[in-house]
Write an enzyme that holds these catalytic residues in place. Structure first.
Site, PDB file in Angstrom:
ATOM      1  N   ASP A 135       0.840 -47.878 -81.549  1.00 50.84           N
ATOM      2  CA  ASP A 135      -0.405 -47.141 -81.316  1.00 50.84           C
ATOM      3  C   ASP A 135      -1.483 -47.987 -80.626  1.00 50.84           C
ATOM      4  O   ASP A 135      -1.827 -49.075 -81.088  1.00 50.84           O
ATOM      5  CB  ASP A 135      -0.933 -46.659 -82.672  1.00 50.84           C
ATOM      6  N   SER A 164      -3.481 -42.930 -78.152  1.00 51.82           N
ATOM      7  CA  SER A 164      -2.796 -42.193 -79.203  1.00 51.82           C
ATOM      8  C   SER A 164      -2.805 -40.701 -78.881  1.00 51.82           C
ATOM      9  O   SER A 164      -2.404 -40.301 -77.796  1.00 51.82           O
ATOM     10  CB  SER A 164      -3.448 -42.518 -80.558  1.00 51.82           C
TER      11      SER A 164
END
Length: 326
Positions: A155, A41
């Site tokens: 993510d 991320s």
């Protein structure tokens, strides 16, 4: 330490991820040479900039960031699988920090993403650096998924919030991991409670009298500023204007932020139990919301201080590892 491959595993955490820059600065001052970088991320964005030799440019940009500038980089819409499209900010990064292929970076780099449909953990080790970071950062519900090599990716924090395992797979001997979401405590809960929509008209009036948490950006106050400082206000306040109802339950962003924090903390503990890093850095960032990207200067300083506190431990552990290996 030339015979030891030192790796950084930079974890997820949205706006808290600017703390990674402070960690990198502190390690550089300690003389720690990093041979491998893996990021999940926001860790993939900062880690990618570091691997490309552009972390100073990233830091300058982040330290000068304000709420209005952040908002201008967010392409908000509801038709792309997320509240934010995400192309604008990563195109900005590509244009200002240079288009880079992962294979050509001076430091080996990898990013973690999640296949939306199979749930598989995907390691991104080639292709456009910022496209890989964009895929790794696609927080469900907030940032739209990314089409990447025939998959829809979201993510990487859903499966591997702190990518120690990727560092090991890339050949690391010694892994320094940075976990941004460890501070799920009373302070963090109190911060979220203060961010909830008012319960009564009296509460609303009281809140309007209170100084804004980011009062140094008075000229940017208002709906857009509130969205970035406390994202849940934006949509809950709009909803309340149309319905006239008072809200006793947490707002949408409060629920999303809390759920993501809890999920990533649980997954991180489980992953690290089986594959622990050699050093774990856990900056105290629970008071910074996941959308408060304008608080970069504060987050950088917190990351730096957290790493400095571990300077002796890092030096000792590296020396011990070298003695055992040598």
């Amino acid at each position: 330490m030339s015979n030891i491959k030192v790796a950084l595993a930079l974890g997820s955490g949205a706006a808290r991820g600017w703390a990674h820059i402070g960690v990198l600065n502190a390690l550089r001052e300690m003389g720690v040479e990093v041979d491998i970088v893996a990021g999940t991320s926001i860790g993939s964005l900062v880690g990618g900039a570091f691997a490309a030799g552009r972390v100073q440019e990233l830091e300058d940009w982040v330290r000068g960031m304000n709420r209005w500038e952040v908002f201008n980089l967010l392409d908000i819409g509801f038709n792309s699988g997320g509240i934010i499209g995400g192309e604008k900010v990563f195109n900005y990064a590509r244009e200002n920090f240079g288009a880079k292929g992962i294979e050509s970076l001076p430091i080996p780099f990898g990013a973690v993403a999640t296949d939306l449909y199979s749930g598989r953990e995907i390691w991104l080790r080639e292709g456009d650096l910022f496209h890989a970071a964009r895929a790794s950062c696609a927080m469900p519900g907030l940032l739209a998924p990314t089409a990447y090599d025939g998959r829809w990716l979201v993510d990487g924090g859903l499966v591997n919030p702190v990518p120690v395992s990727l560092c090991r797979a890339m050949g690391a001997d010694f892994v320094i991991a940075v976990h941004l979401n460890s501070q799920i405590n009373n302070k963090a809960l109190e911060q979220r409670a203060r961010s909830m929509p008012p319960q009564t008209a009296a509460d609303q009036a009281e809140q309007e009298k209170a100084p804004d948490h980011g009062e140094h950006h008075d000229e940017e106050a208002g709906l857009f500023g509130n969205f970035l400082a406390h994202g849940q206000h934006y949509f809950e306040n709009i909803k309340k204007r149309f319905s006239g109802n008072d809200y006793k339950a947490p707002g949408m962003f409060s629920v999303m932020a809390g759920a993501i924090d809890i999920m990533q903390e649980r997954i991180t503990k489980a992953r690290m139990a089986g594959d622990p890093p050699d050093i774990l850095i856990q900056p105290r960032l629970g008071h910074i919301g996941i959308l408060e990207f304008e608080r970069g200067e504060e987050a950088i300083d917190i990351g730096y201080e957290a790493t400095q506190r571990l300077a002796d431990l890092i030096a000792d552990e590296l020396e011990l590892y070298q003695e055992r290996k040598g």
